[in-house]
Design a protein around this motif. Structure first.
Motif, PDB file in Angstrom:
ATOM      1  N   ALA A  10       0.818  -1.213   0.000  1.00 22.22           N
ATOM      2  CA  ALA A  10       0.000   0.000   0.000  1.00 22.22           C
ATOM      3  C   ALA A  10       0.851   1.263   0.000  1.00 22.22           C
ATOM      4  CB  ALA A  10      -0.944   0.000   1.197  1.00 22.22           C
ATOM      5  N   SER A  11       2.112   1.141   0.381  1.00 17.85           N
ATOM      6  CA  SER A  11       3.007   2.305   0.337  1.00 17.85           C
ATOM      7  C   SER A  11       3.852   2.315  -0.933  1.00 17.85           C
ATOM      8  CB  SER A  11       3.904   2.334   1.572  1.00 17.85           C
ATOM      9  OG  SER A  11       4.847   1.281   1.515  1.00 17.85           O
ATOM     10  N   GLY A  12       3.627   1.316  -1.805  1.00 12.94           N
ATOM     11  CA  GLY A  12       4.385   1.248  -3.048  1.00 12.94           C
ATOM     12  C   GLY A  12       5.774   0.677  -2.871  1.00 12.94           C
ATOM     13  N   THR A  13       5.963  -0.064  -1.788  1.00 13.81           N
ATOM     14  CA  THR A  13       7.260  -0.651  -1.500  1.00 13.81           C
ATOM     15  C   THR A  13       7.254  -2.129  -1.861  1.00 13.81           C
ATOM     16  OG1 THR A  13       7.543   0.872   0.341  1.00 13.81           O
ATOM     17  CG2 THR A  13       8.955  -1.071   0.326  1.00 13.81           C
ATOM     18  N   PRO A  14       8.154  -2.561  -2.733  1.00 12.28           N
ATOM     19  CA  PRO A  14       8.237  -3.992  -3.054  1.00 12.28           C
ATOM     20  C   PRO A  14       8.556  -4.803  -1.803  1.00 12.28           C
ATOM     21  CG  PRO A  14       9.476  -2.694  -4.632  1.00 12.28           C
ATOM     22  CD  PRO A  14       9.096  -1.767  -3.512  1.00 12.28           C
ATOM     23  N   VAL A  15       8.065  -6.029  -1.769  1.00  9.04           N
ATOM     24  CA  VAL A  15       8.268  -6.911  -0.628  1.00  9.04           C
ATOM     25  C   VAL A  15       9.088  -8.120  -1.069  1.00  9.04           C
ATOM     26  CG1 VAL A  15       7.134  -8.329   1.117  1.00  9.04           C
ATOM     27  CG2 VAL A  15       6.051  -6.226   0.334  1.00  9.04           C
ATOM     28  N   ILE A  16      10.101  -8.428  -0.294  1.00  8.37           N
ATOM     29  CA  ILE A  16      10.903  -9.620  -0.535  1.00  8.37           C
ATOM     30  C   ILE A  16      10.542 -10.600   0.573  1.00  8.37           C
ATOM     31  CG2 ILE A  16      13.227 -10.561  -0.701  1.00  8.37           C
ATOM     32  CD1 ILE A  16      14.136  -7.701  -1.493  1.00  8.37           C
ATOM     33  N   GLY A  17      10.053 -11.790   0.196  1.00  9.68           N
ATOM     34  CA  GLY A  17       9.615 -12.744   1.208  1.00  9.68           C
ATOM     35  C   GLY A  17       9.529 -14.155   0.670  1.00  9.68           C
ATOM     36  N   THR A  18       9.100 -15.043   1.546  1.00 13.90           N
ATOM     37  CA  THR A  18       8.917 -16.444   1.172  1.00 13.90           C
ATOM     38  C   THR A  18       7.507 -16.646   0.623  1.00 13.90           C
ATOM     39  OG1 THR A  18       8.073 -17.052   3.347  1.00 13.90           O
ATOM     40  CG2 THR A  18      10.473 -17.163   3.031  1.00 13.90           C
ATOM     41  N   ASP A  19       7.241 -17.847   0.142  1.00 15.20           N
ATOM     42  CA  ASP A  19       5.896 -18.141  -0.369  1.00 15.20           C
ATOM     43  C   ASP A  19       4.851 -17.972   0.730  1.00 15.20           C
ATOM     44  OD1 ASP A  19       6.896 -20.377   0.981  1.00 15.20           O
ATOM     45  OD2 ASP A  19       5.904 -21.809  -0.326  1.00 15.20           O
ATOM     46  N   LEU A  20       5.206 -18.232   1.966  1.00 14.36           N
ATOM     47  CA  LEU A  20       4.281 -18.063   3.087  1.00 14.36           C
ATOM     48  C   LEU A  20       3.871 -16.594   3.258  1.00 14.36           C
ATOM     49  CD1 LEU A  20       2.823 -19.436   5.454  1.00 14.36           C
ATOM     50  CD2 LEU A  20       4.854 -19.011   6.834  1.00 14.36           C
ATOM     51  N   PHE A  59       1.963   1.694  -8.766  1.00 12.07           N
ATOM     52  CA  PHE A  59       1.587   0.458  -8.088  1.00 12.07           C
ATOM     53  C   PHE A  59       0.798   0.777  -6.821  1.00 12.07           C
ATOM     54  CE2 PHE A  59       1.963  -2.925  -5.078  1.00 12.07           C
ATOM     55  CZ  PHE A  59       1.680  -4.043  -5.841  1.00 12.07           C
ATOM     56  N   LYS A  60       1.269   1.746  -6.055  1.00 11.02           N
ATOM     57  CA  LYS A  60       0.588   2.147  -4.813  1.00 11.02           C
ATOM     58  C   LYS A  60      -0.857   2.541  -5.106  1.00 11.02           C
ATOM     59  CE  LYS A  60       0.678   5.780  -1.328  1.00 11.02           C
ATOM     60  NZ  LYS A  60       1.414   6.907  -0.760  1.00 11.02           N
ATOM     61  N   LYS A  61      -1.060   3.364  -6.126  1.00 10.63           N
ATOM     62  CA  LYS A  61      -2.405   3.807  -6.485  1.00 10.63           C
ATOM     63  C   LYS A  61      -3.290   2.619  -6.848  1.00 10.63           C
ATOM     64  CE  LYS A  61      -4.933   6.799  -9.550  1.00 10.63           C
ATOM     65  NZ  LYS A  61      -5.106   7.117 -10.925  1.00 10.63           N
ATOM     66  N   MET A  62      -2.783   1.723  -7.673  1.00 13.66           N
ATOM     67  CA  MET A  62      -3.549   0.550  -8.097  1.00 13.66           C
ATOM     68  C   MET A  62      -3.884  -0.343  -6.901  1.00 13.66           C
ATOM     69  SD  MET A  62      -3.027  -3.032  -8.827  1.00 13.66           S
ATOM     70  CE  MET A  62      -1.272  -3.117  -8.969  1.00 13.66           C
ATOM     71  N   PHE A  63      -2.912  -0.578  -6.038  1.00 17.66           N
ATOM     72  CA  PHE A  63      -3.127  -1.451  -4.883  1.00 17.66           C
ATOM     73  C   PHE A  63      -4.172  -0.858  -3.941  1.00 17.66           C
ATOM     74  CE2 PHE A  63      -2.271  -3.283  -0.740  1.00 17.66           C
ATOM     75  CZ  PHE A  63      -2.188  -4.628  -1.054  1.00 17.66           C
ATOM     76  N   ILE A  64      -4.057   0.414  -3.646  1.00 17.59           N
ATOM     77  CA  ILE A  64      -5.012   1.056  -2.733  1.00 17.59           C
ATOM     78  C   ILE A  64      -6.419   1.053  -3.329  1.00 17.59           C
ATOM     79  CG2 ILE A  64      -5.656   3.270  -1.700  1.00 17.59           C
ATOM     80  CD1 ILE A  64      -2.661   3.692  -1.136  1.00 17.59           C
ATOM     81  N   GLU A  65      -6.528   1.293  -4.623  1.00 16.80           N
ATOM     82  CA  GLU A  65      -7.843   1.246  -5.269  1.00 16.80           C
ATOM     83  C   GLU A  65      -8.455  -0.148  -5.163  1.00 16.80           C
ATOM     84  OE1 GLU A  65      -7.183   2.677  -9.232  1.00 16.80           O
ATOM     85  OE2 GLU A  65      -7.163   4.769  -8.584  1.00 16.80           O
TER      86      GLU A  65
END
Length: 80
Positions: A10-20, A59-65
């Motif tokens: 929601a802040s437009g920050t990419p997330v690096i994580g596991t499948d979980l 991306f942030k705009k699209m996600f928040i919408e």
């Protein structure tokens, strides 16, 4: 769904994580969800990450919408 992932996206920050970390999220958000399985993949993802501000804001705009209170009931209906 992890709240910390929602907050990052929601802040437009990419997330690096596991499948979980990405369970329950649509493939639509994959460009900002970098899935890794081991230390090397995490390190490579961090080094390769290079999203410009314009892309992040779009991306942030699209996600928040997608996640406004008006669309959440529709999203739940699609899951059911």
């Amino acid at each position: 769904i992890k709240v910390k992932v929602i907050e990052s996206l929601a802040s437009g920050t990419p997330v690096i994580g596991t499948d979980l970390a990405f369970e329950g999220f649509s493939e639509k958000y994959r460009p900002f969800m970098l899935q890794c399985a081991n230390q090397r993949e995490f390190a490579d993802a961090i080094v390769a990450l290079d999203e410009n501000l314009e892309t992040r804001l779009a991306f942030k705009k699209m996600f928040i919408e997608d996640f406004t209170s008006d669309t959440i009931p529709e999203w739940i209906k699609q899951l059911l």
